[in-house]
Design a protein around this motif. Structure first.
Motif, PDB file in Angstrom:
ATOM      1  N   SER A   5      37.270  18.331  45.648  1.00 47.85           N
ATOM      2  CA  SER A   5      36.752  18.625  46.976  1.00 47.85           C
ATOM      3  C   SER A   5      37.804  19.394  47.738  1.00 47.85           C
ATOM      4  O   SER A   5      38.986  19.072  47.681  1.00 47.85           O
ATOM      5  N   LYS A   6      37.376  20.461  48.430  1.00 44.19           N
ATOM      6  CA  LYS A   6      38.284  21.166  49.311  1.00 44.19           C
ATOM      7  C   LYS A   6      37.470  21.857  50.390  1.00 44.19           C
ATOM      8  O   LYS A   6      36.299  22.164  50.211  1.00 44.19           O
ATOM      9  N   SER A   7      38.094  22.077  51.500  1.00 42.93           N
ATOM     10  CA  SER A   7      37.431  22.715  52.619  1.00 42.93           C
ATOM     11  C   SER A   7      38.389  23.726  53.220  1.00 42.93           C
ATOM     12  O   SER A   7      39.543  23.420  53.483  1.00 42.93           O
ATOM     13  N   SER A   8      37.901  24.949  53.395  1.00 40.85           N
ATOM     14  CA  SER A   8      38.711  25.980  54.025  1.00 40.85           C
ATOM     15  C   SER A   8      37.798  27.029  54.627  1.00 40.85           C
ATOM     16  O   SER A   8      36.672  27.224  54.151  1.00 40.85           O
ATOM     17  N   ASP A   9      38.268  27.699  55.645  1.00 37.80           N
ATOM     18  CA  ASP A   9      37.494  28.756  56.303  1.00 37.80           C
ATOM     19  C   ASP A   9      36.087  28.272  56.657  1.00 37.80           C
ATOM     20  O   ASP A   9      35.110  28.999  56.495  1.00 37.80           O
ATOM     21  N   ASP A  10      35.970  27.044  57.105  1.00 38.09           N
ATOM     22  CA  ASP A  10      34.675  26.478  57.467  1.00 38.09           C
ATOM     23  C   ASP A  10      33.685  26.465  56.308  1.00 38.09           C
ATOM     24  O   ASP A  10      32.485  26.615  56.484  1.00 38.09           O
ATOM     25  N   PHE A  11      34.189  26.322  55.087  1.00 37.96           N
ATOM     26  CA  PHE A  11      33.333  26.241  53.909  1.00 37.96           C
ATOM     27  C   PHE A  11      33.763  25.028  53.108  1.00 37.96           C
ATOM     28  O   PHE A  11      34.940  24.841  52.831  1.00 37.96           O
ATOM     29  N   PHE A  12      32.798  24.196  52.727  1.00 39.01           N
ATOM     30  CA  PHE A  12      33.051  22.926  52.049  1.00 39.01           C
ATOM     31  C   PHE A  12      32.672  23.037  50.579  1.00 39.01           C
ATOM     32  O   PHE A  12      31.593  23.524  50.252  1.00 39.01           O
ATOM     33  N   LEU A  13      33.544  22.585  49.666  1.00 42.03           N
ATOM     34  CA  LEU A  13      33.288  22.573  48.231  1.00 42.03           C
ATOM     35  C   LEU A  13      33.537  21.172  47.699  1.00 42.03           C
ATOM     36  O   LEU A  13      34.560  20.568  48.012  1.00 42.03           O
ATOM     37  N   SER A  14      32.600  20.669  46.872  1.00 43.48           N
ATOM     38  CA  SER A  14      32.789  19.326  46.335  1.00 43.48           C
ATOM     39  C   SER A  14      31.984  19.131  45.055  1.00 43.48           C
ATOM     40  O   SER A  14      30.879  19.658  44.928  1.00 43.48           O
ATOM     41  N   THR A  15      32.526  18.365  44.113  1.00 44.04           N
ATOM     42  CA  THR A  15      31.786  18.034  42.899  1.00 44.04           C
ATOM     43  C   THR A  15      30.838  16.868  43.128  1.00 44.04           C
ATOM     44  O   THR A  15      29.981  16.595  42.298  1.00 44.04           O
ATOM     45  N   VAL A  16      30.993  16.183  44.243  1.00 40.84           N
ATOM     46  CA  VAL A  16      30.100  15.076  44.589  1.00 40.84           C
ATOM     47  C   VAL A  16      29.320  15.429  45.837  1.00 40.84           C
ATOM     48  O   VAL A  16      29.708  16.311  46.602  1.00 40.84           O
ATOM     49  N   VAL A  17      28.208  14.738  46.064  1.00 39.18           N
ATOM     50  CA  VAL A  17      27.416  14.938  47.276  1.00 39.18           C
ATOM     51  C   VAL A  17      27.848  13.877  48.279  1.00 39.18           C
ATOM     52  O   VAL A  17      27.656  12.685  48.039  1.00 39.18           O
ATOM     53  N   PRO A  18      28.459  14.303  49.404  1.00 33.63           N
ATOM     54  CA  PRO A  18      28.927  13.309  50.379  1.00 33.63           C
ATOM     55  C   PRO A  18      27.754  12.546  50.993  1.00 33.63           C
ATOM     56  O   PRO A  18      26.697  13.109  51.215  1.00 33.63           O
ATOM     57  N   GLN A  19      27.965  11.272  51.239  1.00 33.65           N
ATOM     58  CA  GLN A  19      26.923  10.418  51.801  1.00 33.65           C
ATOM     59  C   GLN A  19      27.030  10.256  53.313  1.00 33.65           C
ATOM     60  O   GLN A  19      26.278   9.509  53.904  1.00 33.65           O
ATOM     61  N   GLY A  20      28.005  10.933  53.926  1.00 28.65           N
ATOM     62  CA  GLY A  20      28.114  10.917  55.381  1.00 28.65           C
ATOM     63  C   GLY A  20      28.748   9.671  55.970  1.00 28.65           C
ATOM     64  O   GLY A  20      28.572   9.383  57.137  1.00 28.65           O
ATOM     65  N   GLN A  21      29.488   8.924  55.202  1.00 29.38           N
ATOM     66  CA  GLN A  21      30.114   7.701  55.692  1.00 29.38           C
ATOM     67  C   GLN A  21      31.430   8.032  56.384  1.00 29.38           C
ATOM     68  O   GLN A  21      32.500   7.931  55.819  1.00 29.38           O
ATOM     69  N   GLY A  22      31.325   8.495  57.622  1.00 33.41           N
ATOM     70  CA  GLY A  22      32.516   8.821  58.390  1.00 33.41           C
ATOM     71  C   GLY A  22      33.124  10.164  58.039  1.00 33.41           C
ATOM     72  O   GLY A  22      34.151  10.540  58.560  1.00 33.41           O
ATOM     73  N   GLY A  23      32.507  10.905  57.170  1.00 33.69           N
ATOM     74  CA  GLY A  23      33.051  12.201  56.760  1.00 33.69           C
ATOM     75  C   GLY A  23      31.985  13.282  56.791  1.00 33.69           C
ATOM     76  O   GLY A  23      31.121  13.291  57.657  1.00 33.69           O
ATOM     77  N   ALA A  24      32.050  14.159  55.813  1.00 30.93           N
ATOM     78  CA  ALA A  24      31.107  15.268  55.734  1.00 30.93           C
ATOM     79  C   ALA A  24      29.699  14.762  55.450  1.00 30.93           C
ATOM     80  O   ALA A  24      29.507  13.761  54.772  1.00 30.93           O
ATOM     81  N   GLN A  25      28.710  15.489  55.989  1.00 29.55           N
ATOM     82  CA  GLN A  25      27.324  15.109  55.777  1.00 29.55           C
ATOM     83  C   GLN A  25      26.485  16.364  55.569  1.00 29.55           C
ATOM     84  O   GLN A  25      26.610  17.339  56.303  1.00 29.55           O
ATOM     85  N   VAL A  26      25.597  16.324  54.562  1.00 32.21           N
ATOM     86  CA  VAL A  26      24.720  17.452  54.268  1.00 32.21           C
ATOM     87  C   VAL A  26      23.533  17.417  55.221  1.00 32.21           C
ATOM     88  O   VAL A  26      22.833  16.409  55.324  1.00 32.21           O
ATOM     89  N   ALA A  27      23.299  18.554  55.916  1.00 34.49           N
ATOM     90  CA  ALA A  27      22.158  18.666  56.814  1.00 34.49           C
ATOM     91  C   ALA A  27      20.953  19.262  56.093  1.00 34.49           C
ATOM     92  O   ALA A  27      19.815  18.884  56.369  1.00 34.49           O
TER      93      ALA A  27
END
Length: 118
Positions: A5-27
């Motif tokens: 997982s990494k995030s830069s330039d307002d772009f998020f990359l991850s091998t997992v799908v975040p579940q939104g528990q206090g962090g990133a969340q897919v809209a």
């Protein structure tokens, strides 16, 4: 193998799908994206790799070429995602395949789901 997982330039990359528990969340899920890069082995890399096969150690030339191909494939996938209006890719999978009659080329493929993060 762990997760990536990494995030830069307002772009998020991850091998997992975040579940939104206090962090990133897919809209919104926008669709599948991919990128590929093919690298060829050259004679000098092959010669030094053969020496490494005998004496042991890491093949730095191949490692650098592979890292460059992986970054190129990831950049292609990111560009495809941005065309869909995404600001992230989740569920990323990295695949590697040896190609060619004499196995002289390698394919690096990156696949994931383009998403708009909340």
């Amino acid at each position: 193998m762990g997760w990536f997982s990494k995030s830069s330039d307002d772009f998020f990359l991850s091998t997992v799908v975040p579940q939104g528990q206090g962090g990133a969340q897919v809209a919104q899920f926008l669709g599948l994206v991919n990128g590929e890069a093919v690298i060829g082995a050259n004679i000098f890399r092959d010669m030094f790799s053969s020496v490494r096969d005998v004496v042991g150690g890491r093949a730095g030339g191949y490692e650098r070429a592979l890292a460059g191909a992986r970054e190129s494939a990831l950049a292609d996938a990111k560009a495809a995602a941005q065309e869909l209006g995404a600001n992230g890719i989740v569920g990323i999978d990295f695949d590697y395949e040896v190609l060619g009659e004499t196995n002289g080329m390698m394919l690096v493929s990156v696949t994931g789901t383009a998403v708009r993060m909340a």
